[in-house]
Design a protein around this motif. Sequence first.
Motif, PDB file in Angstrom:
ATOM      1  N   SER A 199       2.513   1.793  -3.401  1.00  0.00           N
ATOM      2  CA  SER A 199       1.542   2.290  -4.382  1.00  0.00           C
ATOM      3  C   SER A 199       1.266   3.777  -4.185  1.00  0.00           C
ATOM      4  O   SER A 199       1.252   4.548  -5.151  1.00  0.00           O
ATOM      5  CB  SER A 199       0.230   1.504  -4.275  1.00  0.00           C
ATOM      6  OG  SER A 199       0.463   0.143  -4.496  1.00  0.00           O
ATOM      7  N   LEU A 200       1.049   4.184  -2.944  1.00  0.00           N
ATOM      8  CA  LEU A 200       0.776   5.597  -2.661  1.00  0.00           C
ATOM      9  C   LEU A 200       1.973   6.480  -2.989  1.00  0.00           C
ATOM     10  O   LEU A 200       1.819   7.573  -3.559  1.00  0.00           O
ATOM     11  CB  LEU A 200       0.371   5.780  -1.198  1.00  0.00           C
ATOM     12  CG  LEU A 200      -0.969   5.181  -0.788  1.00  0.00           C
ATOM     13  CD1 LEU A 200      -1.153   5.252   0.723  1.00  0.00           C
ATOM     14  CD2 LEU A 200      -2.104   5.874  -1.511  1.00  0.00           C
ATOM     15  N   CYS A 201       3.163   6.024  -2.636  1.00  0.00           N
ATOM     16  CA  CYS A 201       4.377   6.805  -2.909  1.00  0.00           C
ATOM     17  C   CYS A 201       4.640   6.922  -4.406  1.00  0.00           C
ATOM     18  O   CYS A 201       4.997   7.994  -4.900  1.00  0.00           O
ATOM     19  CB  CYS A 201       5.583   6.188  -2.205  1.00  0.00           C
ATOM     20  SG  CYS A 201       5.534   6.368  -0.409  1.00  0.00           S
TER      21      CYS A 201
ATOM     22  N   ALA B 237       2.194   9.397  -5.837  1.00  0.00           N
ATOM     23  CA  ALA B 237       2.534  10.782  -5.476  1.00  0.00           C
ATOM     24  C   ALA B 237       3.742  11.289  -6.262  1.00  0.00           C
ATOM     25  O   ALA B 237       3.767  12.446  -6.691  1.00  0.00           O
ATOM     26  CB  ALA B 237       2.809  10.873  -3.977  1.00  0.00           C
TER      27      ALA B 237
ATOM     28  N   THR C 291       0.831  -1.209   0.000  1.00  0.00           N
ATOM     29  CA  THR C 291       0.000   0.000   0.000  1.00  0.00           C
ATOM     30  C   THR C 291       0.860   1.252   0.000  1.00  0.00           C
ATOM     31  O   THR C 291       0.608   2.193  -0.774  1.00  0.00           O
ATOM     32  CB  THR C 291      -0.927   0.009   1.231  1.00  0.00           C
ATOM     33  OG1 THR C 291      -1.712  -1.184   1.226  1.00  0.00           O
ATOM     34  CG2 THR C 291      -1.834   1.219   1.233  1.00  0.00           C
TER      35      THR C 291
END
Length: 126
Positions: free
Chosen positions: A86-88, A91, A83
């Motif tokens: 994926s977020l990094c 961004a 998770t």
Amino acid sequence: MTLNIPTTIVKASGLSAIIFWLIISSKHFEPEMLLLVLLSMIPISICCALTICLTIAPFYWSKKEGTNLKNVRGRYFPYYAITLFSLCTFAIIGSEFDVYVMAFITSAFFTALKSWSWIIEPVKTK
């Protein structure tokens, strides 16, 4: 076994600052930035403390009685890492690879992953 949260926050702040400033200094570095390195320790420490207390420690706090801390790490860490990655990635791509955003997100990513190990290290006593 107790959680090692204060020491983890200190270690995470140091690691995060090193990664952040290494990335930024690889792009450009001026001697005047040394003051910023020292001043940046305040927001970096706050970010590390919040991240550890809000996204990592609750997994350990919510463990059932008698559950080993290493079992908690083994069960939840892979999902956390996927998770977070994926977020990094989202961004960094969204920032169009801005060096400052990349430095912040990269340092946060590696520090959060390492904090999972640091938080369950046995507390050293004299």
